[in-house]
Design a protein around this motif. Structure first.
Motif, mmCIF file in Angstrom:
data_model
loop_
_atom_site.group_PDB
_atom_site.id
_atom_site.type_symbol
_atom_site.label_atom_id
_atom_site.label_comp_id
_atom_site.label_asym_id
_atom_site.label_seq_id
_atom_site.Cartn_x
_atom_site.Cartn_y
_atom_site.Cartn_z
ATOM 1 N N CYS A 127 -30.011 -122.151 28.151
ATOM 2 C CA CYS A 127 -30.025 -120.710 28.371
ATOM 3 C C CYS A 127 -30.306 -119.972 27.069
ATOM 4 O O CYS A 127 -30.336 -120.576 25.992
ATOM 5 N N ARG A 128 -30.499 -118.676 27.163
ATOM 6 C CA ARG A 128 -30.692 -117.855 25.974
ATOM 7 C C ARG A 128 -29.393 -117.824 25.170
ATOM 8 O O ARG A 128 -28.302 -117.826 25.746
ATOM 9 N N ALA A 129 -29.539 -117.767 23.861
ATOM 10 C CA ALA A 129 -28.368 -117.835 22.985
ATOM 11 C C ALA A 129 -27.347 -116.749 23.320
ATOM 12 O O ALA A 129 -26.134 -117.000 23.327
ATOM 13 N N GLU A 130 -27.822 -115.547 23.619
ATOM 14 C CA GLU A 130 -26.900 -114.448 23.886
ATOM 15 C C GLU A 130 -26.206 -114.577 25.248
ATOM 16 O O GLU A 130 -25.231 -113.867 25.526
ATOM 17 N N ASP A 131 -26.674 -115.484 26.081
ATOM 18 C CA ASP A 131 -26.068 -115.686 27.400
ATOM 19 C C ASP A 131 -25.104 -116.867 27.430
ATOM 20 O O ASP A 131 -24.504 -117.146 28.473
ATOM 21 N N ALA A 132 -24.955 -117.574 26.311
ATOM 22 C CA ALA A 132 -24.220 -118.834 26.305
ATOM 23 C C ALA A 132 -22.739 -118.669 26.649
ATOM 24 O O ALA A 132 -22.173 -119.500 27.370
ATOM 25 N N VAL A 133 -22.098 -117.624 26.158
ATOM 26 C CA VAL A 133 -20.666 -117.436 26.431
ATOM 27 C C VAL A 133 -20.438 -117.233 27.933
ATOM 28 O O VAL A 133 -19.537 -117.842 28.531
ATOM 29 N N ASP A 134 -21.251 -116.402 28.556
ATOM 30 C CA ASP A 134 -21.115 -116.180 30.003
ATOM 31 C C ASP A 134 -21.450 -117.437 30.795
ATOM 32 O O ASP A 134 -20.785 -117.748 31.799
ATOM 33 N N GLU A 135 -22.459 -118.166 30.348
ATOM 34 C CA GLU A 135 -22.825 -119.416 31.036
ATOM 35 C C GLU A 135 -21.693 -120.433 30.944
ATOM 36 O O GLU A 135 -21.422 -121.169 31.897
#
Length: 423
Positions: A288-296
């Motif tokens: 996933c995109r780096a900025e989406d990693a926490v939510d993922e």
């Protein structure tokens, strides 16, 4: 592998992460020095190369003593350029080797400390009223009475920490894994049957050849490694590729046999199938995109908890301490099931946010308006052999039978109870 820009711009953050993990902070200064040496040597090489190019333009129009002097200087420059290029290459190699040393930078909020310094986030479900200690039968006693587990013949055939799953034991493992794969497919994951032998660069790229390399089986004759999780093969699936994340994360669910040497675990969990050399597992993997990693990461944990609920065992979720993370993980959550026979918690799943650490090593990028950049990778267990332990112990009945969780019944021919062999 860390982003060198992060090390240059915020070395204190990297030092703090290393310190929280209980690892050396000196490597940060070593990296900064190696980076400066590389840039300095590259600058010198480029300066000499520019002078060499300029000189080559002047020679044709020169004559007499001036031309002779230019030719002499050209010869000197050629040797200097060669030496400078070699020095720059050496500096780059040293930096590349050092860059593999530090572990991933932990996410803010990860507990500092070691194995016992985790934070319990929540506990779900009621522990069964089975008694404790010797009053609750353990999974091996139950498994043997069901004709499901045979560790004695496993040891005869392959040695300690090997086993046979027989009869309903084999069916129960397949039920767990098929439920996991069905859950993953329903959530939009692409089911995958993955290779269990991988090349050194893939194993290294995922971060498994660092401090815990002695846990990995190596096939010397072929210079290949047996994986301890399909995470390794799935991380390598898009190595050296530019992936398209415009429609959201790329999610895969890998089913594979897994192999672990269990080096350093002498005397730990020697009874039964808790800690073994070979098992099967369904592993979620996400790009996933780096900025989406926490939510993922939270989404992967949610799917794991869905599986915990499906097998109807009491469990807790822990935020693993920095010193107990693998080198690649910036944060890891574990789901631990209650183990009645030992009155303790047993890890059944873990999910890790590896941010861009693995993708940098493996060359996995995405295209953006500003060029390409590395993606984030995450992984999480959705079903494995060890779950048999928690199911047998938590669902044991006074008459020796074992209640089958409702979600597993369709995969076991509708069976509601597993009964002792011969009854």
């Amino acid at each position: 592998m860390l982003d060198l820009r992060l090390i240059r711009e915020d070395p204190d953050r990297v030092r703090a992460s290393q310190r929280a993990r209980g690892e050396s902070v000196d490597v940060v200064d070593q990296l900064l020095a190696a980076d400066e040496a590389r840039r300095s040597s590259l600058t010198e090489f480029e300066r000499l190369r520019a002078e060499q190019k300029a000189l080559s333009k002047d020679i044709p129009s020169a004559s007499g003593d001036e031309k002779q002097a230019l030719l002499v200087r050209a010869k000197e420059l050629s040797a200097q350029v060669k030496d400078a290029e070699a020095a720059a290459d050496d500096a780059q190699r040293e930096l590349d080797e050092l860059a593999l040393v530090p572990s991933n930078v932990i996410v803010d909020g990860v507990p500092a400390g070691g194995e016992d310094d985790y934070t319990v986030l929540r506990e779900v479900g009621e522990r069964p009223d089975l008694g404790t200690g010797e009053q609750a039968r353990d999974h091996l006693e139950i498994g043997e009475s069901l004709g499901a587990i045979d560790t004695e013949r496993g040891a005869k055939v392959s040695g300690a920490r090997f086993y046979f799953l027989t009869g309903v034991g084999a069916q129960l493992e397949l039920a767990i894994l098929n439920l996991a794969l069905a859950t993953a497919a329903e959530a939009g994951f692409t089911p995958m049957i993955t290779p269990t032998l991988v090349r050194p660069e893939i194993m290294s790229g995922t971060g498994f050849l660092g401090a815990h390399a002695d846990e990995v089986y190596r096939i010397e004759a072929d210079d290949m490694y047996l994986v301890g999780t399909s995470e390794v093969a799935l991380a390598g699936y898009h190595s050296n590729e530019i992936v398209d994340l415009s429609n959201g994360p790329l999610r895969y669910a890998g089913w594979s046999a897994c192999y672990r040497r269990e080096a350093g675990s002498y005397g730990k969990d020697t009874r039964g199938i808790i800690r073994v050399h070979q098992f099967h597992k369904v592993e979620m993997f996400s790009y996933c995109r780096a900025e989406d990693a926490v939510d993922e990461h939270e989404r992967l944990l949610g799917w794991e908890e869905r599986m915990m609920a499906a097998i109807e065992v009491p469990y807790r979720v822990i935020d693993t301490a920095a010193g107990d993370l693998g080198a690649s993980a910036a944060r890891k959550y574990d789901c631990e099931a209650w183990l009645p026979s030992q009155s303790r918690w047993l890890e059944l799943t873990s999910t890790s946010n590896c941010t861009t650490f693995q993708a940098r090593r493996l060359g996995v990028r995405e295209r953006t308006d500003g060029g390409t950049r590395h993606v984030a990778t995450l992984n999480g267990t959705l079903g494995t052999t060890r779950w048999i332990v928690a199911i047998l112990e938590n669902h044991q009945q006074p008459d020796g039978s074992v209640r089958v969780p409702v979600a597993l019944r369709p995969y076991l021919g509708g069976r509601e109870l597993l009964t002792p062999a011969g009854t």
